[in-house]
Motif scaffolding. Structure first.
Motif, PDB file in Angstrom:
ATOM      1  N   ALA A   9       0.835  -1.115  -0.110  1.00 21.09           N
ATOM      2  CA  ALA A   9       0.068   0.111  -0.037  1.00 21.09           C
ATOM      3  C   ALA A   9       0.951   1.223  -0.099  1.00 21.09           C
ATOM      4  CB  ALA A   9      -0.988   0.016   1.272  1.00 21.09           C
ATOM      5  N   ALA A  10       0.285   2.275  -0.259  1.00 20.70           N
ATOM      6  CA  ALA A  10       0.739   3.607  -0.412  1.00 20.70           C
ATOM      7  C   ALA A  10      -0.151   4.465   0.370  1.00 20.70           C
ATOM      8  CB  ALA A  10       1.243   4.251  -1.563  1.00 20.70           C
ATOM      9  N   ALA A  11       0.328   5.559   1.065  1.00 22.67           N
ATOM     10  CA  ALA A  11      -0.621   6.537   1.692  1.00 22.67           C
ATOM     11  C   ALA A  11      -0.251   7.766   0.968  1.00 22.67           C
ATOM     12  CB  ALA A  11      -0.453   6.596   3.276  1.00 22.67           C
ATOM     13  N   VAL A  12      -1.366   8.811   0.842  1.00 19.47           N
ATOM     14  CA  VAL A  12      -1.273  10.064   0.373  1.00 19.47           C
ATOM     15  C   VAL A  12      -1.837  10.766   1.325  1.00 19.47           C
ATOM     16  CG1 VAL A  12      -1.479  11.826  -1.618  1.00 19.47           C
ATOM     17  CG2 VAL A  12      -1.020   9.214  -2.093  1.00 19.47           C
ATOM     18  N   VAL A  13      -1.072  11.720   2.162  1.00 17.86           N
ATOM     19  CA  VAL A  13      -1.761  12.795   3.003  1.00 17.86           C
ATOM     20  C   VAL A  13      -2.098  14.102   2.110  1.00 17.86           C
ATOM     21  CG1 VAL A  13      -1.589  13.859   5.123  1.00 17.86           C
ATOM     22  CG2 VAL A  13      -0.868  11.412   4.936  1.00 17.86           C
ATOM     23  N   ILE A  14      -3.087  14.672   2.124  1.00 18.37           N
ATOM     24  CA  ILE A  14      -3.096  15.649   1.313  1.00 18.37           C
ATOM     25  C   ILE A  14      -3.833  16.882   2.492  1.00 18.37           C
ATOM     26  CG2 ILE A  14      -5.032  16.831  -0.325  1.00 18.37           C
ATOM     27  CD1 ILE A  14      -5.148  13.575  -0.942  1.00 18.37           C
TER      28      ILE A  14
END
Lengths: 242, 242
Positions: A9-14
């Motif tokens: 998985a990858a996480a993208v915090v916006i």
């Protein structure tokens, strides 16, 4: 994606508020814990601004390389909430109003309904809704991308929905030890054992007062145990805690 | 890069231990505070594994798009410390042994010297050394990339060296207010004021108990004040705290 579940998985915090230091990031810790418990390996985190192009580029990059991408933030009703158009652009689809979401919102908001509230029904075309058991709106998923809220208490409530969707794998085996030595004095042993056990990852983290914390981790519990024993054997009396 | 200093930065945190949840990330908070104080806008954070290819790709991406790139972690003496070869690959240069660093290490380590300790003298070819006033080894900088240690107490000690190098700008002006309303009820006002003041950024963050925290930020303090006043005027009695 039930059963074995995604393996990476990858996480993208916006959120401008994180990058500018106005708000401390609080969602990665709980997310990492759930992914680890479910045997999903988090391989990348990106924290990026509230900008459609930046979101589209990062989500497209991650979605092509990881089994699941979890975004955090940018799904509210205001002008600075741009995750839906960003994810839509990542997959070159339109933003459309979802009828089921619109119906839920009209029911929930009643006479407080505004155009801004209805924006919460907008999704990337082709998204699916993952039923929530928390009385909040469903979690929106676009292919392998999960659009989680940025507000920490809402993020945590949605984590159980995410766990159901991604879960089913097994956490890695891990063994740790603390060594009474300078890291430079034990580096050669660590390298040799790491080379002898390519199926495990050996991590080395210096602590204060001439201590090194060493972790041995992998999906093969037997190999983790063997590598740990070999380290303990070679480092002998310097292992202070297991 | 003294004086006005770089205006934008990216941070690259290198560490399997963060992604796997074995260690909590602790360097971004102090880094963000220093960058903000010095007027450097952090525009991107990436947390990536201890892998040369991943480091090279992310550093190359960031170095081409931001004035400064700060890496954290992966510069120790063990097999899992791969930031130096990663940064070297990002710029397509060799890893070389720096004579000044080697001399410092030989003096410091004396009869405890190992091959692993000497690895601390390896840098990407063309790097410069930024003198430290903390009795630690100098900070290595390769073009616009600064290779900071991952261990939190060492990272914090190196932050003052980084501040000297990047500092000199002014922090942005910021005003905040808390609004007693649902976010959906004030979204239209926020959008209208944001559109009327394109030189400021207006952020909107829902809190519990029907409160919204609103931030107005920008380099033009006059515009920040005007936009804040316009928001307060339009939101009237719902502004609970300034």
């Amino acid at each position: 994606m039930a059963g074995e579940g995604p393996r990476t998985a990858a996480a993208v915090v916006i959120g401008d508020e994180i990058l500018s230091g106005k708000v401390a990031e609080a969602n990665l810790g709980p997310l990492i814990a759930v992914l680890r418990e479910e045997g999903v390996r988090l391989q990348r985190v990106a924290i990026i601004p509230d900008e459609v192009d930046a979101i589209a580029a990062e989500v497209a990059h991650c979605a092509a390389r990881h089994d699941a991408v979890i975004t955090s933030g940018g799904i509210g009703p205001t002008h600075d909430d741009l995750t839906v158009p960003g994810v839509a652009r990542a997959f070159a689809v339109e933003v459309v109003r979802d009828e089921r979401l619109e119906s839920l919102i009209r029911t929930w908001w009643q006479d407080r309904l505004t155009d801004a509230a209805l924006r919460l029904a907008d999704v990337p075309a082709g998204s699916r809704l993952l039923a929530a058991d928390d009385a909040l709106l469903p979690l929106v998923a676009m292919r392998n991308v999960y659009l989680m809220p940025g507000v920490p208490h809402l993020f945590r409530r949605k984590l159980e929905t995410l766990r159901r969707e991604l879960g089913g794998g097994r956490p890695p085996a891990v063994q740790t030890m603390t060594i009474a030595a300078e890291e430079t004095a034990i580096a050669a042993v660590l390298s040799a054992v790491a080379a002898a056990f390519p199926q495990v990852k050996i991590g080395s983290y210096p602590r204060k007062r001439c201590r090194v914390w060493v972790t041995v981790e992998g999906t093969d519990a037997g190999a983790v145990a063997e590598a740990s024993e070999e380290l303990a054997r070679q480092l002998g009396g310097r292992v202070t805690t297991a």
